[in-house]
Scaffold this motif. Structure first.
Motif, short mmCIF file in Angstrom:
data_model
loop_
_atom_site.label_atom_id
_atom_site.label_comp_id
_atom_site.label_asym_id
_atom_site.label_seq_id
_atom_site.Cartn_x
_atom_site.Cartn_y
_atom_site.Cartn_z
N ARG A 141 -7.41 76.95 -23.33
CA ARG A 141 -7.07 78.04 -24.06
C ARG A 141 -8.03 79.15 -23.85
O ARG A 141 -7.50 80.30 -24.03
CB ARG A 141 -7.23 77.89 -25.66
N THR A 142 -9.39 78.99 -23.48
CA THR A 142 -10.29 80.02 -23.04
C THR A 142 -9.83 80.53 -21.55
O THR A 142 -9.63 82.15 -21.35
CB THR A 142 -11.74 79.47 -22.82
N ASP A 143 -9.11 79.62 -20.64
CA ASP A 143 -8.82 80.11 -19.60
C ASP A 143 -7.57 80.98 -19.63
O ASP A 143 -6.99 81.92 -18.82
CB ASP A 143 -8.47 78.89 -18.44
N ALA A 144 -6.88 80.87 -20.79
CA ALA A 144 -5.49 81.54 -20.91
C ALA A 144 -6.00 82.76 -21.57
O ALA A 144 -5.06 83.59 -22.30
CB ALA A 144 -4.73 80.76 -21.79
N GLY A 145 -7.27 82.91 -21.98
CA GLY A 145 -7.66 84.28 -22.31
C GLY A 145 -7.76 84.41 -23.96
O GLY A 145 -7.84 85.54 -24.55
N GLU A 146 -7.86 83.13 -24.70
CA GLU A 146 -8.01 83.23 -26.21
C GLU A 146 -9.34 82.97 -26.25
O GLU A 146 -9.97 81.96 -25.86
CB GLU A 146 -7.06 81.82 -26.53
N HIS A 147 -10.00 83.84 -27.07
CA HIS A 147 -11.36 83.76 -27.19
C HIS A 147 -11.65 83.42 -28.92
O HIS A 147 -11.24 84.65 -29.48
CB HIS A 147 -12.22 84.75 -26.68
N GLU A 148 -12.23 82.52 -29.52
CA GLU A 148 -12.39 82.61 -31.00
C GLU A 148 -13.42 81.47 -31.12
O GLU A 148 -13.74 80.65 -30.33
CB GLU A 148 -11.01 82.32 -31.68
N ASP A 149 -13.90 81.64 -32.56
CA ASP A 149 -15.02 80.47 -32.90
C ASP A 149 -14.30 79.06 -32.89
O ASP A 149 -13.34 78.83 -33.56
CB ASP A 149 -15.45 80.98 -34.08
N ARG A 150 -15.12 78.26 -32.43
CA ARG A 150 -14.66 76.68 -32.66
C ARG A 150 -15.72 76.01 -32.87
O ARG A 150 -16.87 76.69 -32.78
CB ARG A 150 -13.96 76.27 -31.04
#
Ligand SMILES: NC(=O)c1ccc[n+]([C@@H]2O[C@H](COP(=O)([O-])OP(=O)(O)OC[C@H]3O[C@@H](n4cnc5c(N)ncnc54)[C@H](O)[C@@H]3O)[C@@H](O)[C@H]2O)c1
Length: 324
Positions: A141-150
């Motif tokens: 998900r990060t590589d796909a550009g999604e950045h959020e708290d996990r």
């Protein structure tokens, strides 16, 4: 709805005890819950797929969202499927609560290879396996550009951290391993936006603590410090995207929450002239402030050694080993 609306949380071992209470609490806060539990006996044998389904029914009957997963956390493929189930049911995964555990308590000379392996597998390998697949998903998900708290919340016991409990070779070693893994994963997964913390419950009334001295079978009439629900708000806090914590191990007992510090270095000796001789070492180490495991146990049980002194605590350990 509560603070966790729209967040999806996978909780292992959520069919009973502390995990079940966490599932109910987080669902009431608005989270979508994957209730994982294959429902084995305390020693890991057998299974009962109805325990996960019952918690899902309970959440849904209160208006919450949940799906059941009956995979075994020690099974590599099943751990991957748990993460996939969260994504297929709710479109993503925001947090994992690694809570599953079993216990087989015996003195070290009685413990079989299988009894050691199974307890370590559920707590230590299971925590790793589910974290591993969640981290791989978050990497994608990060590589796909999604950045959020996990968030990952691990679960340990004072047995292995603060309290050196006899008969718990396997359980204590696994818990100490999970605490160590918490710190490593907090460092490694920061770049994926993942905070990794750990809760260490204590004296909570579940099947694991039946028969433990000081654990009443009947809950008191008023507030109950041994209720499994006491741990859930701390987990909800750690899962909340606004929580800044990572790499922490929080002890929870009733309404008391304490931060823990890991092993700390004590006295030190140096040999400026090169290598040590054994007699020199023996002389110098004799002067250091050493920790006595029996005193540590006495402290963990609530105070200094009693009137019977060290002999009393040694006798208590031996009696516990004989009973196991
Ligand atoms: N009860 C306490 O006072 C206490 C104290 C310290 C730590 N803990 C920790 O809290 C956690 C929950 O314990 P509890 O007291 O609620 O016990 P519990 O036995 O009530 O719950 C543990 C759950 O884990 C499940 N489980 C076992 N093996 C599994 C596997 N292979 N895959 C998935 N699920 C599995 C069980 O079916 C059970 O429902 C454990 O990690 C335990 O070590 C509890």
């Amino acid at each position: 709805m509560g603070q966790l609306t729209g967040r999806t949380v996978l909780i292992t071992g959520a069919g009973r005890g502390i995990g079940r209470a966490e599932a109910l609490f987080l669902a009431a806060e608005g989270a979508n819950i994957v209730v994982n539990d294959p429902g084995p006996q305390i020693d890991g044998s057998g299974g009962d797929i109805s325990v996960a389904a019952a918690v899902v029914d309970e959440i849904r009957s209160r208006g919450g969202k949940a799906v059941a997963d009956t995979g075994d956390v020690t099974d590599w493929a099943a751990a991957r499927e748990m993460v996939e189930r969260a994504v297929s049911a709710f479109g993503g995964l925001h947090a994992v609560v690694n809570n599953a555990a079993i216990e087989v308590n015996k003195g070290v000379e009685q413990l079989s290879e299988a009894e050691f392996d199974q307890v370590v597998a559920v707590k230590l390998k299971g925590t790793f396996a589910v974290t591993r697949w969640a981290a791989a998903y978050w990497r994608e998900r990060t590589d796909a550009g999604e950045h959020e708290d996990r968030s990952i919340v691990n679960t340990v016991s004072g047995s292995g951290l603060l309290n050196p409990l006899p008969t718990q070779t396997n359980y204590a070693a696994a818990n100490a391993g999970v605490a160590a893994m918490t710190t490593v994963h907090a460092l490694e997964l920061k770049r994926l936006g993942v905070r990794v913390n750990c809760v260490s419950p204590s004296m909570v009334r579940t099947r694991l603590t039946e028969g433990v001295p000081g654990m009443d079978a009947t809950p008191p009439a008023g507030p109950d410090p041994r209720d499994p629900a006491t741990v859930a708000p701390i987990v909800a806090y750690l899962v909340d995207p606004a929580c800044p914590l990572t790499g922490q191990v929080l002890s929870v007992r009733g309404t008391s929450v304490a931060v823990n510090h890991g092993w700390s270095r004590g006295d030190r000796i140096e040999q400026p002239a090169g290598s040590w001789t054994v007699p020199e070492l023996a002389a110098q180490i004799a002067g250091l402030d050493l920790e006595d495991p029996f005193e540590r146990l006495a402290e963990a049980l609530g105070g200094a050694l009693g009137a019977g002194g060290r002999a009393e605590i040694e006798a208590m350990v031996n009696a516990q080993l004989d009973r196991a």
